[in-house]
Motif scaffolding. Sequence first.
Motif, PDB file in Angstrom:
ATOM      1  N   LYS A 147       0.865  -1.135  -0.039  1.00 13.41           N
ATOM      2  CA  LYS A 147       0.031   0.118  -0.013  1.00 13.41           C
ATOM      3  C   LYS A 147       1.011   1.084   0.137  1.00 13.41           C
ATOM      4  CE  LYS A 147      -3.042  -0.035   3.327  1.00 13.41           C
ATOM      5  NZ  LYS A 147      -3.951   0.024   4.695  1.00 13.41           N
ATOM      6  N   THR A 194       0.626   5.404   0.744  1.00  5.90           N
ATOM      7  CA  THR A 194      -0.451   6.528   1.224  1.00  5.90           C
ATOM      8  C   THR A 194       0.263   7.662   1.003  1.00  5.90           C
ATOM      9  OG1 THR A 194      -1.048   4.729   3.091  1.00  5.90           O
ATOM     10  CG2 THR A 194      -1.550   7.056   3.381  1.00  5.90           C
ATOM     11  N   VAL A 250      -4.880   6.422   0.517  1.00  8.58           N
ATOM     12  CA  VAL A 250      -4.196   5.424  -0.233  1.00  8.58           C
ATOM     13  C   VAL A 250      -4.193   5.452  -1.632  1.00  8.58           C
ATOM     14  CG1 VAL A 250      -4.323   3.087  -0.752  1.00  8.58           C
ATOM     15  CG2 VAL A 250      -4.988   3.636   1.656  1.00  8.58           C
TER      16      VAL A 250
END
Length: 136
Positions: free
Chosen positions: A106, A108, A113
Amino acid sequence: MNRTIRTAACALAAAGLTLGLSGCDAAVDTVDKAVNETYEVTYEVTGKSVESIEFNAGGGTATEPKLESVQKPALPWKKTVTLKGIEAPTVVPIALDPTGAEVGCKITYKGEVIKEEKDAGIAAATGCVAISPIAG
């Protein structure tokens, strides 16, 4: 006659080019600012049996990013980096396990996100590559 037409056409083309380029000043200023602006992203990797993680650590260029590697990271893994301009935020984890590997990544930016991926299998590899939030 042909010479006169060619001369007039060239003069018109030059005038048009000059007027067109003068309108580009604002665009050039915007690009220059975006290329030099820095921003922070946070990479996160989760899963099981992750062997390595490669990520854009900043310091390179947009076309040749400086990638760093972490071998056998403790999970969950998290790292905040500062990138510049149009450098693409990139994190690529690789997991291997004959009984089933799992991996997720992921990216961010400012709490949002901007990219997320998951994979599973004997050999699981996924990559999170996002467009620079400065460029978008």
